[in-house]
Motif scaffolding. Structure first.
Motif, mmCIF file in Angstrom:
data_model
loop_
_atom_site.group_PDB
_atom_site.id
_atom_site.type_symbol
_atom_site.label_atom_id
_atom_site.label_comp_id
_atom_site.label_asym_id
_atom_site.label_seq_id
_atom_site.Cartn_x
_atom_site.Cartn_y
_atom_site.Cartn_z
ATOM 1 N N UNK A 131 0.812 -1.205 0.007
ATOM 2 C CA UNK A 131 0.119 -0.090 -0.008
ATOM 3 C C UNK A 131 0.904 1.311 0.111
ATOM 4 N N UNK A 132 0.324 2.376 -0.623
ATOM 5 C CA UNK A 132 1.117 3.680 -0.491
ATOM 6 C C UNK A 132 1.273 4.047 1.039
ATOM 7 N N UNK A 133 2.654 4.194 1.505
ATOM 8 C CA UNK A 133 2.916 4.492 2.869
ATOM 9 C C UNK A 133 2.339 5.883 3.102
ATOM 10 N N UNK A 134 1.123 6.135 3.445
ATOM 11 C CA UNK A 134 0.592 7.668 3.497
ATOM 12 C C UNK A 134 -0.376 7.145 4.796
ATOM 13 N N UNK A 135 -0.464 8.485 5.568
ATOM 14 C CA UNK A 135 -1.080 8.280 6.992
ATOM 15 C C UNK A 135 -2.555 8.065 6.910
ATOM 16 N N UNK A 136 -3.032 6.993 7.723
ATOM 17 C CA UNK A 136 -4.224 6.767 7.541
ATOM 18 C C UNK A 136 -4.632 5.460 6.699
ATOM 19 N N UNK A 137 -3.486 5.281 5.817
ATOM 20 C CA UNK A 137 -3.807 4.105 4.742
ATOM 21 C C UNK A 137 -2.843 2.710 5.255
ATOM 22 N N UNK A 138 -1.711 2.956 5.577
ATOM 23 C CA UNK A 138 -0.562 1.860 5.675
ATOM 24 C C UNK A 138 -0.473 1.865 7.322
ATOM 25 N N UNK A 139 -0.282 0.416 7.737
ATOM 26 C CA UNK A 139 -0.106 -0.039 9.077
ATOM 27 C C UNK A 139 -0.846 0.793 10.127
ATOM 28 N N UNK A 140 -2.169 0.574 9.669
ATOM 29 C CA UNK A 140 -3.252 1.256 10.666
ATOM 30 C C UNK A 140 -3.283 0.557 11.940
ATOM 31 N N UNK A 141 -2.829 -0.742 12.049
ATOM 32 C CA UNK A 141 -2.796 -1.177 13.091
ATOM 33 C C UNK A 141 -1.955 -0.744 14.286
ATOM 34 N N UNK A 142 -1.045 -0.264 13.740
ATOM 35 C CA UNK A 142 0.066 0.466 14.745
ATOM 36 C C UNK A 142 -0.012 1.746 15.182
ATOM 37 N N UNK A 143 -1.321 2.406 14.451
ATOM 38 C CA UNK A 143 -1.620 3.873 14.807
ATOM 39 C C UNK A 143 -1.650 4.052 16.424
ATOM 40 N N UNK A 144 -2.403 3.233 17.239
ATOM 41 C CA UNK A 144 -2.471 3.493 18.603
ATOM 42 C C UNK A 144 -1.077 3.692 19.223
ATOM 43 N N UNK A 145 -0.159 3.208 19.020
ATOM 44 C CA UNK A 145 1.124 3.061 19.597
ATOM 45 C C UNK A 145 2.164 4.227 18.613
ATOM 46 N N UNK A 146 2.002 4.402 17.614
ATOM 47 C CA UNK A 146 2.945 5.351 16.559
ATOM 48 C C UNK A 146 2.255 6.575 16.132
ATOM 49 N N UNK A 147 0.744 6.440 16.286
ATOM 50 C CA UNK A 147 0.194 7.478 15.656
ATOM 51 C C UNK A 147 0.267 7.496 14.030
ATOM 52 N N UNK A 148 -0.579 8.145 13.277
ATOM 53 C CA UNK A 148 -1.022 8.090 11.883
ATOM 54 C C UNK A 148 0.355 8.310 11.307
ATOM 55 N N UNK A 149 1.174 9.378 11.579
ATOM 56 C CA UNK A 149 2.197 9.781 10.812
ATOM 57 C C UNK A 149 3.522 8.963 11.197
ATOM 58 N N UNK A 150 3.499 8.224 12.139
ATOM 59 C CA UNK A 150 4.406 7.309 12.661
ATOM 60 C C UNK A 150 4.350 5.958 12.209
ATOM 61 N N UNK A 151 3.022 5.707 12.071
ATOM 62 C CA UNK A 151 2.669 4.393 11.193
ATOM 63 C C UNK A 151 3.144 4.445 9.599
ATOM 64 N N UNK A 152 2.666 5.523 9.104
ATOM 65 C CA UNK A 152 3.197 5.833 7.934
ATOM 66 C C UNK A 152 4.483 5.819 7.730
ATOM 67 N N UNK A 153 5.407 6.680 8.392
ATOM 68 C CA UNK A 153 6.874 6.535 8.290
ATOM 69 C C UNK A 153 7.425 5.147 8.424
ATOM 70 N N UNK A 154 7.039 4.359 9.176
ATOM 71 C CA UNK A 154 7.358 3.034 9.361
ATOM 72 C C UNK A 154 6.995 2.261 8.146
ATOM 73 N N UNK A 155 6.064 2.243 7.576
ATOM 74 C CA UNK A 155 5.539 1.647 6.183
ATOM 75 C C UNK A 155 6.230 1.957 5.214
ATOM 76 N N UNK A 156 6.622 3.429 5.295
ATOM 77 C CA UNK A 156 7.575 3.873 4.028
ATOM 78 C C UNK A 156 9.048 3.291 4.115
#
Length: 201
Positions: A11-36
């Motif tokens: 998936x495109x590593x964008x906030x709210x799109x990628x790695x959403x199950x990690x958002x509770x601990x990383x936040x949307x931007x952090x999860x997207x950064x990890x996805x990237x």
């Protein structure tokens, strides 16, 4: 031995799109950064492995604005995943590659342990057996390699559950296809999985 293609599903590593199950601990931007970071790692290791062409099978399609500004290697072919559930999309990519006369390694971007050495091991195994799989600790798989196509490997599978790898192995056995099973790896999907990230990530 036919040529080989590594198809990376992402998936495109964008906030709210990628790695959403990690958002509770990383936040949307952090999860997207990890996805990237994980996308870059997967594509980089696939290229470094030198076992064949590398293709990014993208969601949404590569021309979508979600991919704008995402730095991708120039020598990676870009295709769209298309419609349907994960099984339908993987089946479409596998059938397309295999019909073109290439063997295929299907991988995702969730597994940092899936490195160039592992991809070379999978490519070597696929020269000797009809299929190869790298199971993950959560019951799924990080890699599926095939020399031929059968839709049963992708239909009616409870994706993202602990039975994915076992179901796939049972289907391969039912087909009578030989399979090499690689050592178990760890996906990074849930907050508890973050302990398996490499140091420095």
């Amino acid at each position: 031995m036919r040529t080989l293609r590594i198809v990376v599903f992402a998936k495109a590593p964008r906030a709210g799109l990628a790695k959403t199950r990690l958002v509770p601990v990383l936040g949307e931007e952090g999860a997207a950064a990890l996805a990237a970071r994980m996308l870059s790692h997967a594509l980089g290791e696939a290229l470094v492995s030198g076992v064949g062409a590398v293709e990014l099978c993208a969601s949404p399609a590569p021309a979508d604005t979600a991919w704008r500004g995402i730095d991708l290697p120039d020598d990676v072919v870009r295709t769209a995943q298309g419609e349907g559930d994960l099984g339908a999309r993987m089946a479409g990519a596998a059938q397309r590659v295999l019909s073109a006369g290439e063997a295929v390694l299907l991988i995702g971007t969730d597994c940092p342990g899936l490195d160039a050495a592992c991809l070379r091991q999978a490519a070597k195994a696929l020269r000797e057996t009809a299929s190869v799989i790298a199971p993950t600790a959560d019951g799924g798989y990080a890699l599926l390699g095939l020399r031929r196509f059968d839709a049963s490997l992708f239909e009616d599978i409870a994706w993202s559950t602990p039975v994915v790898a076992a179901t796939t192995l049972a289907r391969l056995d039912a087909l009578g296809w030989s399979c090499t099973r690689l050592p178990m790896l760890h996906d990074i999907d849930e907050p508890a999985d973050l302990v398996h990230l490499p140091l420095g990530w």
